[in-house]
Design a protein around this motif. Structure first.
Motif, PDB file in Angstrom:
ATOM      1  N   LEU A  63       1.074   8.769   9.505  1.00 36.56           N
ATOM      2  CA  LEU A  63       0.055   7.730   9.570  1.00 36.56           C
ATOM      3  C   LEU A  63       0.418   6.519   8.718  1.00 36.56           C
ATOM      4  CD1 LEU A  63      -3.125   9.977   9.321  1.00 36.56           C
ATOM      5  CD2 LEU A  63      -2.170   8.897  11.372  1.00 36.56           C
ATOM      6  N   VAL A  64       1.276   6.724   7.731  1.00 36.25           N
ATOM      7  CA  VAL A  64       1.652   5.668   6.790  1.00 36.25           C
ATOM      8  C   VAL A  64       3.158   5.729   6.551  1.00 36.25           C
ATOM      9  CG1 VAL A  64       1.415   4.902   4.393  1.00 36.25           C
ATOM     10  CG2 VAL A  64      -0.580   5.708   5.621  1.00 36.25           C
ATOM     11  N   SER A  65       3.785   4.557   6.487  1.00 39.45           N
ATOM     12  CA  SER A  65       5.185   4.519   6.063  1.00 39.45           C
ATOM     13  C   SER A  65       5.220   3.912   4.654  1.00 39.45           C
ATOM     14  CB  SER A  65       6.043   3.705   7.028  1.00 39.45           C
ATOM     15  OG  SER A  65       5.635   2.360   7.040  1.00 39.45           O
ATOM     16  N   VAL A  66       6.079   4.466   3.826  1.00 42.30           N
ATOM     17  CA  VAL A  66       6.178   4.059   2.423  1.00 42.30           C
ATOM     18  C   VAL A  66       7.577   3.503   2.182  1.00 42.30           C
ATOM     19  CG1 VAL A  66       6.029   4.840   0.035  1.00 42.30           C
ATOM     20  CG2 VAL A  66       4.587   5.907   1.775  1.00 42.30           C
ATOM     21  N   ARG A  67       7.624   2.331   1.553  1.00 39.76           N
ATOM     22  CA  ARG A  67       8.912   1.728   1.210  1.00 39.76           C
ATOM     23  C   ARG A  67       8.917   1.431  -0.286  1.00 39.76           C
ATOM     24  NH1 ARG A  67      11.586  -3.174   0.632  1.00 39.76           N
ATOM     25  NH2 ARG A  67       9.690  -4.410   0.851  1.00 39.76           N
TER      26      ARG A  67
END
Length: 90
Positions: A63-67
């Motif tokens: 649901l979320v991408s983290v960078r």
């Protein structure tokens, strides 16, 4: 015990209240959001570990991408979060 809330019947994704609150915070506005774990923990009156676990859960549910963001000298900045197409469709 944490209550669970269903986000989408079609996607069948189940989130607890904290995950849903963090997802809504990331969804505010357009594009990506730079958020600090410490700030989220303070805003939601919970521990940093709880926020980290919730974000990891959202990431594992796609649901979320983290960078991760870093300074030139290697120091870490706040992470950048973005809703995935799966979250946008829900």
């Amino acid at each position: 015990m944490t209550k669970r809330a269903k986000v989408s019947a079609a996607a069948g994704v189940r989130l607890n209240e904290r995950e849903l609150a963090i997802l809504k915070r990331i969804a505010d506005g357009d594009g990506t959001h730079v958020l600090s774990i410490n700030g989220l923990a303070r805003d939601f009156s919970c521990s940093e570990g709880t926020v980290r676990n919730s974000i990891h859960s959202l990431e594992s549910k796609d649901l979320v991408s983290v960078r991760a963001r870093y300074l030139r000298n290697g120091g870490q900045l706040e992470n950048e979060y973005e809703l995935t197409s799966e979250a946008s469709a829900s």
